[in-house]
Write a protein that holds these residues in place. Sequence first.
Motif, PDB file in Angstrom:
ATOM      1  N   ILE A   1       0.836  -1.203   0.000  1.00  0.00           N
ATOM      2  CA  ILE A   1       0.000   0.000   0.000  1.00  0.00           C
ATOM      3  C   ILE A   1       0.870   1.252   0.000  1.00  0.00           C
ATOM      4  CG2 ILE A   1      -1.618   1.342   1.403  1.00  0.00           C
ATOM      5  CD1 ILE A   1      -2.851  -1.415   2.222  1.00  0.00           C
TER       6      ILE A   1
ATOM      7  N   ASN B   1       2.025   1.972  -3.385  1.00  0.00           N
ATOM      8  CA  ASN B   1       0.992   1.964  -4.426  1.00  0.00           C
ATOM      9  C   ASN B   1       1.086   0.768  -5.353  1.00  0.00           C
ATOM     10  OD1 ASN B   1      -0.657   4.241  -3.955  1.00  0.00           O
ATOM     11  ND2 ASN B   1       1.093   5.532  -4.525  1.00  0.00           N
TER      12      ASN B   1
ATOM     13  N   TYR C   1      -4.634  -6.514   3.041  1.00  0.00           N
ATOM     14  CA  TYR C   1      -4.436  -5.451   2.050  1.00  0.00           C
ATOM     15  C   TYR C   1      -5.761  -4.742   1.751  1.00  0.00           C
ATOM     16  CZ  TYR C   1      -3.088  -3.475  -2.569  1.00  0.00           C
ATOM     17  OH  TYR C   1      -2.845  -2.656  -3.646  1.00  0.00           O
TER      18      TYR C   1
ATOM     19  N   LYS D   1      -6.807  -0.948   2.947  1.00  0.00           N
ATOM     20  CA  LYS D   1      -7.172   0.054   1.937  1.00  0.00           C
ATOM     21  C   LYS D   1      -8.571   0.614   2.187  1.00  0.00           C
ATOM     22  CE  LYS D   1      -4.655   0.243  -2.157  1.00  0.00           C
ATOM     23  NZ  LYS D   1      -4.606   0.208  -3.611  1.00  0.00           N
TER      24      LYS D   1
ATOM     25  N   SER E   1      -8.842   6.199   2.981  1.00  0.00           N
ATOM     26  CA  SER E   1      -7.740   5.615   2.237  1.00  0.00           C
ATOM     27  C   SER E   1      -6.427   5.788   2.987  1.00  0.00           C
ATOM     28  CB  SER E   1      -7.616   6.320   0.897  1.00  0.00           C
ATOM     29  OG  SER E   1      -7.219   7.655   1.141  1.00  0.00           O
TER      30      SER E   1
END
Length: 311
Positions: free
Chosen positions: A164, A167, A216, A220, A243
Amino acid sequence: MSKKINRDVLWLLSLISVFFGILLISSNSTEVKAQTVNDYIISNKIQPVSIQYREGTFNDWFGYENGVGKPEGVVVHETADYNATAENEVSFFNRDWPRIQSYVHAFVDNNEIINIHSADYGVWGAGPTANNKYIQVELCETHTQDAFARSIANDAYYVAAKLIQYNLPDIPGKTVVSHDQVSKMYHETSHTDPVGFFASMGYSMDQFNDLVITYYNNLKNFGSVYNNTGSNTNAGNNNNSSSSANVLRVNNSNGDYVPIMALRTDGTFARVTNRALMNNTDWQTDKTREYNGVTYRRVATNEWVATTYVV
Ligand SMILES: [Zn+2]
Protein backbone atom coordinates in the motif's frame (compact mmCIF):
# COMPACT_ATOMS: atom_id res chain seq x y z
CA MET A 1 7.89 -40.11 9.05
CA SER A 2 6.76 -40.96 12.55
CA LYS A 3 8.16 -37.62 13.56
CA LYS A 4 5.95 -35.95 11.02
CA ILE A 5 2.93 -37.83 12.27
CA ASN A 6 3.74 -36.93 15.86
CA ARG A 7 3.95 -33.31 14.89
CA ASP A 8 0.62 -33.49 13.10
CA VAL A 9 -0.93 -35.19 16.09
CA LEU A 10 0.47 -32.55 18.43
CA TRP A 11 -0.78 -29.83 16.13
CA LEU A 12 -4.24 -31.37 16.12
CA LEU A 13 -4.25 -31.86 19.87
CA SER A 14 -3.31 -28.25 20.45
CA LEU A 15 -6.05 -27.13 18.13
CA ILE A 16 -8.54 -29.42 19.78
CA SER A 17 -7.61 -28.12 23.22
CA VAL A 18 -8.23 -24.55 22.13
CA PHE A 19 -11.05 -25.03 19.68
CA PHE A 20 -12.77 -28.16 20.79
CA GLY A 21 -16.04 -26.54 19.84
CA ILE A 22 -15.08 -25.54 16.35
CA LEU A 23 -13.75 -28.73 14.83
CA LEU A 24 -15.53 -29.64 11.69
CA ILE A 25 -16.10 -33.29 11.06
CA SER A 26 -16.63 -34.05 7.43
CA SER A 27 -19.79 -35.84 6.40
CA ASN A 28 -18.21 -39.22 5.92
CA SER A 29 -16.47 -38.72 9.27
CA THR A 30 -13.29 -40.44 8.21
CA GLU A 31 -11.44 -37.12 8.18
CA VAL A 32 -11.21 -34.43 10.79
CA LYS A 33 -10.52 -30.96 9.49
CA ALA A 34 -8.99 -28.62 12.00
CA GLN A 35 -9.23 -24.86 11.89
CA THR A 36 -6.55 -23.41 9.66
CA VAL A 37 -3.92 -20.94 10.78
CA ASN A 38 -5.72 -18.17 8.89
CA ASP A 39 -9.03 -19.09 10.54
CA TYR A 40 -7.32 -18.94 13.91
CA ILE A 41 -5.86 -15.50 13.14
CA ILE A 42 -9.07 -14.04 11.76
CA SER A 43 -11.51 -15.57 14.24
CA ASN A 44 -9.37 -14.33 17.11
CA LYS A 45 -8.74 -11.00 15.37
CA ILE A 46 -5.05 -11.31 16.15
CA GLN A 47 -3.84 -7.73 15.90
CA PRO A 48 -0.51 -7.22 14.14
CA VAL A 49 2.00 -5.09 16.02
CA SER A 50 3.21 -1.75 14.65
CA ILE A 51 6.22 -1.59 12.38
CA GLN A 52 9.25 -0.28 14.24
CA TYR A 53 11.60 1.77 12.12
CA ARG A 54 15.19 1.53 13.31
CA GLU A 55 18.02 2.57 11.06
CA GLY A 56 20.37 -0.36 10.58
CA THR A 57 24.03 -0.45 9.62
CA PHE A 58 23.71 -1.51 5.98
CA ASN A 59 25.33 1.26 3.97
CA ASP A 60 25.05 0.17 0.34
CA TRP A 61 22.32 2.64 -0.66
CA PHE A 62 21.15 1.59 -4.10
CA GLY A 63 17.86 2.29 -5.83
CA TYR A 64 15.78 -0.39 -7.52
CA GLU A 65 15.89 -0.92 -11.27
CA ASN A 66 12.92 1.47 -11.55
CA GLY A 67 14.51 3.97 -9.20
CA VAL A 68 14.73 4.99 -5.56
CA GLY A 69 11.37 4.52 -3.86
CA LYS A 70 10.13 2.24 -6.66
CA PRO A 71 10.11 -1.37 -5.45
CA GLU A 72 8.04 -3.83 -7.50
CA GLY A 73 6.88 -6.07 -4.69
CA VAL A 74 7.94 -7.99 -1.59
CA VAL A 75 9.99 -11.17 -1.16
CA VAL A 76 8.88 -13.35 1.74
CA HIS A 77 11.77 -15.13 3.47
CA GLU A 78 12.14 -17.34 6.51
CA THR A 79 15.31 -17.31 8.57
CA ALA A 80 15.78 -21.08 8.99
CA ASP A 81 17.08 -20.35 12.48
CA TYR A 82 15.21 -22.41 15.05
CA ASN A 83 15.64 -20.09 18.01
CA ALA A 84 16.46 -16.57 16.85
CA THR A 85 13.98 -13.77 17.51
CA ALA A 86 13.64 -10.66 15.36
CA GLU A 87 15.81 -8.80 17.89
CA ASN A 88 18.47 -11.52 17.65
CA GLU A 89 18.44 -11.40 13.85
CA VAL A 90 18.61 -7.60 13.74
CA SER A 91 21.66 -7.62 16.01
CA PHE A 92 23.29 -10.37 14.00
CA PHE A 93 22.73 -8.81 10.59
CA ASN A 94 23.68 -5.32 11.72
CA ARG A 95 26.98 -6.74 12.91
CA ASP A 96 27.73 -9.38 10.31
CA TRP A 97 26.26 -8.26 6.99
CA PRO A 98 29.65 -7.31 5.52
CA ARG A 99 30.93 -10.80 6.30
CA ILE A 100 27.89 -12.79 5.21
CA GLN A 101 27.02 -10.39 2.37
CA SER A 102 23.36 -10.44 3.23
CA TYR A 103 20.80 -7.94 4.51
CA VAL A 104 17.03 -7.47 4.34
CA HIS A 105 14.59 -4.67 5.09
CA ALA A 106 12.80 -6.20 8.04
CA PHE A 107 12.60 -9.06 10.51
CA VAL A 108 9.30 -10.27 11.90
CA ASP A 109 8.48 -12.61 14.76
CA ASN A 110 5.43 -13.12 16.96
CA ASN A 111 6.15 -9.97 18.99
CA GLU A 112 7.85 -7.46 16.71
CA ILE A 113 8.18 -6.09 13.20
CA ILE A 114 11.56 -4.38 12.96
CA ASN A 115 12.33 -2.44 9.76
CA ILE A 116 16.07 -1.75 9.57
CA HIS A 117 16.57 -0.27 6.11
CA SER A 118 14.42 2.13 4.15
CA ALA A 119 12.38 0.18 1.62
CA ASP A 120 13.01 3.02 -0.83
CA TYR A 121 16.36 1.28 -1.40
CA GLY A 122 17.31 -2.28 -2.22
CA VAL A 123 18.99 -4.88 0.00
CA TRP A 124 21.00 -8.06 -0.44
CA GLY A 125 18.59 -10.91 0.22
CA ALA A 126 17.92 -12.95 -2.89
CA GLY A 127 20.35 -12.49 -5.77
CA PRO A 128 20.98 -9.39 -7.91
CA THR A 129 17.83 -9.48 -10.06
CA ALA A 130 15.47 -9.77 -7.11
CA ASN A 131 17.51 -7.37 -5.00
CA ASN A 132 16.97 -4.74 -7.68
CA LYS A 133 13.19 -5.26 -7.64
CA TYR A 134 11.89 -6.19 -4.22
CA ILE A 135 11.43 -5.23 -0.62
CA GLN A 136 12.54 -8.25 1.46
CA VAL A 137 11.25 -9.44 4.81
CA GLU A 138 12.39 -12.36 6.95
CA LEU A 139 9.99 -14.31 9.15
CA CYS A 140 11.59 -15.75 12.29
CA GLU A 141 10.75 -19.29 13.33
CA THR A 142 8.38 -19.96 16.19
CA HIS A 143 7.20 -23.37 17.22
CA THR A 144 3.87 -23.11 18.92
CA GLN A 145 0.60 -22.69 17.10
CA ASP A 146 -0.24 -19.38 18.75
CA ALA A 147 3.20 -17.83 18.28
CA PHE A 148 3.28 -18.96 14.66
CA ALA A 149 -0.14 -17.44 14.02
CA ARG A 150 0.95 -14.15 15.58
CA SER A 151 4.15 -14.09 13.53
CA ILE A 152 2.15 -14.75 10.35
CA ALA A 153 -0.27 -11.94 11.17
CA ASN A 154 2.71 -9.60 11.62
CA ASP A 155 4.39 -10.81 8.44
CA ALA A 156 1.22 -10.46 6.35
CA TYR A 157 0.64 -7.01 7.80
CA TYR A 158 4.16 -5.89 6.90
CA VAL A 159 3.74 -7.14 3.32
CA ALA A 160 0.30 -5.53 2.91
CA ALA A 161 1.42 -2.23 4.45
CA LYS A 162 4.45 -2.00 2.14
CA LEU A 163 2.37 -2.79 -0.97
CA ILE A 164 0.00 0.00 0.00
CA GLN A 165 2.79 2.41 0.90
CA TYR A 166 4.32 2.00 -2.56
CA ASN A 167 0.99 1.96 -4.43
CA LEU A 168 1.49 -1.60 -5.59
CA PRO A 169 -1.32 -4.04 -6.37
CA ASP A 170 -1.41 -7.32 -4.46
CA ILE A 171 -0.68 -10.00 -7.06
CA PRO A 172 0.54 -13.32 -5.63
CA GLY A 173 3.53 -14.57 -7.58
CA LYS A 174 4.21 -11.11 -8.94
CA THR A 175 4.15 -8.43 -6.26
CA VAL A 176 4.29 -10.96 -3.41
CA VAL A 177 6.81 -13.72 -3.99
CA SER A 178 8.49 -16.32 -1.83
CA HIS A 179 12.25 -16.73 -1.94
CA ASP A 180 11.43 -20.13 -3.43
CA GLN A 181 9.62 -18.45 -6.33
CA VAL A 182 12.48 -15.98 -6.77
CA SER A 183 14.95 -18.88 -7.02
CA LYS A 184 12.80 -20.54 -9.68
CA MET A 185 12.27 -17.30 -11.64
CA TYR A 186 15.81 -15.98 -11.75
CA HIS A 187 18.04 -18.98 -10.94
CA GLU A 188 20.44 -16.85 -8.92
CA THR A 189 19.80 -18.52 -5.57
CA SER A 190 18.75 -22.01 -4.60
CA HIS A 191 16.85 -21.15 -1.43
CA THR A 192 13.33 -22.50 -1.10
CA ASP A 193 12.18 -20.63 1.99
CA PRO A 194 9.66 -20.18 3.48
CA VAL A 195 7.98 -23.25 1.93
CA GLY A 196 9.52 -25.94 4.12
CA PHE A 197 9.03 -24.11 7.39
CA PHE A 198 5.46 -23.16 6.46
CA ALA A 199 4.73 -26.82 5.68
CA SER A 200 6.19 -27.90 9.03
CA MET A 201 3.61 -25.65 10.67
CA GLY A 202 0.76 -26.85 8.46
CA TYR A 203 0.83 -23.69 6.36
CA SER A 204 1.49 -22.73 2.74
CA MET A 205 2.43 -19.73 0.63
CA ASP A 206 -1.06 -19.82 -0.91
CA GLN A 207 -2.61 -19.50 2.53
CA PHE A 208 -0.19 -16.71 3.38
CA ASN A 209 -1.24 -14.88 0.21
CA ASP A 210 -4.89 -15.27 1.21
CA LEU A 211 -4.16 -13.49 4.48
CA VAL A 212 -2.12 -10.76 2.79
CA ILE A 213 -5.00 -10.06 0.40
CA THR A 214 -7.44 -9.87 3.30
CA TYR A 215 -5.23 -7.44 5.18
CA TYR A 216 -4.44 -5.45 2.05
CA ASN A 217 -8.09 -4.93 1.16
CA ASN A 218 -9.12 -4.12 4.71
CA LEU A 219 -6.27 -1.65 5.18
CA LYS A 220 -7.17 0.05 1.94
CA ASN A 221 -10.89 0.15 2.60
CA PHE A 222 -11.09 0.55 6.35
CA GLY A 223 -7.64 1.58 7.55
CA SER A 224 -7.26 -1.53 9.70
CA VAL A 225 -6.63 -5.22 9.07
CA TYR A 226 -10.08 -6.32 10.27
CA ASN A 227 -13.03 -4.61 8.72
CA ASN A 228 -15.64 -5.07 11.37
CA THR A 229 -15.60 -2.83 14.35
CA GLY A 230 -14.92 -4.33 17.71
CA SER A 231 -11.19 -4.80 17.65
CA ASN A 232 -10.09 -1.39 16.58
CA THR A 233 -12.81 1.10 17.36
CA ASN A 234 -10.90 3.47 19.59
CA ALA A 235 -9.45 5.35 16.66
CA GLY A 236 -9.70 9.08 17.26
CA ASN A 237 -12.68 11.25 16.55
CA ASN A 238 -11.60 12.01 13.04
CA ASN A 239 -11.22 8.67 11.41
CA ASN A 240 -12.77 9.52 8.10
CA SER A 241 -9.65 9.47 5.98
CA SER A 242 -10.60 6.06 4.64
CA SER A 243 -7.74 5.61 2.24
CA SER A 244 -5.28 7.01 4.75
CA ALA A 245 -1.86 5.56 4.26
CA ASN A 246 -0.85 3.86 7.47
CA VAL A 247 2.70 4.95 7.04
CA LEU A 248 3.78 8.56 7.20
CA ARG A 249 7.06 9.99 6.07
CA VAL A 250 8.02 13.03 8.06
CA ASN A 251 10.49 15.81 7.39
CA ASN A 252 11.20 19.21 8.89
CA SER A 253 12.58 21.36 6.09
CA ASN A 254 13.58 23.98 8.66
CA GLY A 255 15.49 21.74 11.03
CA ASP A 256 17.24 18.48 11.68
CA TYR A 257 14.37 16.88 13.55
CA VAL A 258 10.61 16.71 13.45
CA PRO A 259 9.03 17.80 16.74
CA ILE A 260 6.49 15.57 18.40
CA MET A 261 3.62 16.41 20.73
CA ALA A 262 2.00 14.60 23.62
CA LEU A 263 -1.77 14.62 24.07
CA ARG A 264 -2.73 15.70 27.59
CA THR A 265 -5.78 14.41 29.40
CA ASP A 266 -7.53 17.76 28.93
CA GLY A 267 -7.27 17.34 25.14
CA THR A 268 -4.51 19.89 24.58
CA PHE A 269 -1.12 19.08 23.10
CA ALA A 270 2.26 19.72 24.70
CA ARG A 271 5.61 19.67 22.98
CA VAL A 272 7.76 16.62 23.81
CA THR A 273 11.21 18.00 24.59
CA ASN A 274 13.35 14.91 25.05
CA ARG A 275 12.46 13.12 21.84
CA ALA A 276 11.91 13.92 18.19
CA LEU A 277 11.65 12.10 14.88
CA MET A 278 14.53 12.00 12.46
CA ASN A 279 13.99 13.70 9.15
CA ASN A 280 12.83 11.54 6.27
CA THR A 281 11.80 8.60 8.41
CA ASP A 282 8.67 6.48 8.10
CA TRP A 283 6.19 6.06 10.93
CA GLN A 284 3.19 3.88 11.36
CA THR A 285 0.11 5.89 12.22
CA ASP A 286 -3.29 4.87 13.53
CA LYS A 287 -5.13 7.95 14.77
CA THR A 288 -5.88 11.49 13.69
CA ARG A 289 -6.79 14.44 15.89
CA GLU A 290 -7.43 18.14 15.39
CA TYR A 291 -6.19 20.77 17.81
CA ASN A 292 -6.14 24.54 17.32
CA GLY A 293 -6.60 24.15 13.60
CA VAL A 294 -3.70 21.71 13.23
CA THR A 295 -4.14 18.06 12.31
CA TYR A 296 -1.99 15.60 14.25
CA ARG A 297 -1.31 11.95 13.43
CA ARG A 298 -0.39 9.51 16.17
CA VAL A 299 2.91 7.65 15.65
CA ALA A 300 3.43 6.10 19.10
CA THR A 301 1.41 5.54 22.25
CA ASN A 302 1.41 9.21 23.13
CA GLU A 303 3.45 10.84 20.41
CA TRP A 304 1.77 12.87 17.70
CA VAL A 305 3.18 14.69 14.72
CA ALA A 306 1.60 17.68 12.98
CA THR A 307 0.65 16.88 9.40
CA THR A 308 2.57 19.97 8.32
CA TYR A 309 5.66 17.74 8.68
CA VAL A 310 4.23 14.88 6.64
CA VAL A 311 5.88 14.60 3.24
ZN1 LIG B 1 15.36 -16.48 1.80
